[in-house]
Design an enzyme around this catalytic site. Sequence first.
Site, PDB file in Angstrom:
ATOM      1  N   ASN A 104      38.060  51.415  39.803  1.00 52.96           N
ATOM      2  CA  ASN A 104      38.647  50.245  39.082  1.00 52.96           C
ATOM      3  C   ASN A 104      38.645  49.191  40.199  1.00 52.96           C
ATOM      4  O   ASN A 104      38.911  49.432  41.164  1.00 52.96           O
ATOM      5  CB  ASN A 104      39.879  50.495  38.376  1.00 52.96           C
ATOM      6  CG  ASN A 104      40.407  49.487  37.752  1.00 52.96           C
ATOM      7  OD1 ASN A 104      39.758  48.456  37.170  1.00 52.96           O
ATOM      8  ND2 ASN A 104      41.632  49.106  37.922  1.00 52.96           N
ATOM      9  N   HIS A 106      41.205  45.870  40.919  1.00 55.20           N
ATOM     10  CA  HIS A 106      42.162  44.944  40.439  1.00 55.20           C
ATOM     11  C   HIS A 106      42.634  43.996  41.410  1.00 55.20           C
ATOM     12  O   HIS A 106      42.603  44.077  42.610  1.00 55.20           O
ATOM     13  CB  HIS A 106      43.515  46.214  40.631  1.00 55.20           C
ATOM     14  CG  HIS A 106      44.900  45.575  40.019  1.00 55.20           C
ATOM     15  ND1 HIS A 106      45.103  45.529  38.777  1.00 55.20           N
ATOM     16  CD2 HIS A 106      45.838  45.174  40.665  1.00 55.20           C
ATOM     17  CE1 HIS A 106      46.444  45.060  38.660  1.00 55.20           C
ATOM     18  NE2 HIS A 106      46.912  44.883  39.709  1.00 55.20           N
TER      19      HIS A 106
HETATM   20  C1  GRF Z   1      38.603  40.777  36.821  1.00 57.61           C
HETATM   21  O1  GRF Z   1      39.298  39.627  37.788  1.00 57.61           O
HETATM   22  C2  GRF Z   1      39.489  41.885  37.362  1.00 57.61           C
HETATM   23  O2  GRF Z   1      40.160  41.775  38.326  1.00 57.61           O
HETATM   24  C3  GRF Z   1      40.357  42.004  36.060  1.00 57.61           C
HETATM   25  O3  GRF Z   1      39.854  41.272  34.948  1.00 57.61           O
HETATM   26  C4  GRF Z   1      38.833  40.589  35.438  1.00 57.61           C
HETATM   27  C5  GRF Z   1      37.531  40.931  34.827  1.00 57.61           C
HETATM   28  O4  GRF Z   1      36.563  39.814  35.180  1.00 57.61           O
HETATM   29  N1  GRF Z   1      41.007  43.442  35.888  1.00 57.61           N
HETATM   30  P1  GRF Z   1      35.012  39.993  34.340  1.00 57.61           P
HETATM   31  O5  GRF Z   1      34.958  40.510  33.078  1.00 57.61           O
HETATM   32  O6  GRF Z   1      34.443  41.114  35.264  1.00 57.61           O
HETATM   33  O7  GRF Z   1      34.454  38.601  34.932  1.00 57.61           O
END
Ligand code: GRF
Length: 201
Positions: A104, A106
């Site tokens: 993941n 984060h």
């Molecule tokens: C990312 O910034 C991630 O850190 C968070 O959700 C966002 C998803 O962005 N968990 P994307 O859909 O990959 O543009």
Amino acid sequence: MRVAVLVSGHGSNLQALLDTVHGHEVEIVAVASDRADAGALERAAAARVPARVFPLGNYDDRAARDVAIAGWLSALGVELVVLAGYMALLTPSFVGRFPDRIVNVHPSLLPAFAGIRSIQQAIDAGVKVVGVTVHLVDEGVDTGAILLQRAIAMPDTRDAEVVHTALQPLEHELLPEGVRLLAAGRVQRDPDDPRRVVISP
Ligand code: GRF
């Protein structure tokens, strides 16, 4: 290595994976989303990657939804699951089907600011550095072993969107790097402390 990517939003992290490791260190063979309106689904379609939506409303509960997702991924021979902005919690049974094979990204320096709205938590705390963590997923929320982290100075703002925009390039670098490490078999549990991983050269 056959990889599945779970998404809920715009898919910029999916796009980063498609633009880097896909067709090289790994093959992205499936994209799954909990939301039919996820922009990431268009990115999957453009890359001709099979995509499916698993709305919670189609299932009795989260566990049943996760069984459906895991079943699809297993049928495709998926070896690594990447959460790229996937906003639904995974059930322990799903995590158990892919031991040490769920990663993941984060937008905080875990263990600080785990969970949702992590960037706003950082702003509210008045921290001077922010960053991104790529970690293995375990049964907890953002509690798995940390693979990679990168930090930047907190931008001069209290606007979470401005901070998020500053962090996305770090995500787009670190998540593919984490996938590369896992695909190369360079990530092992630390025998002295199972909460940590060791990255071999
Ligand atoms: C990312 O910034 C991630 O850190 C968070 O959700 C966002 C998803 O962005 N968990 P994307 O859909 O990959 O543009």
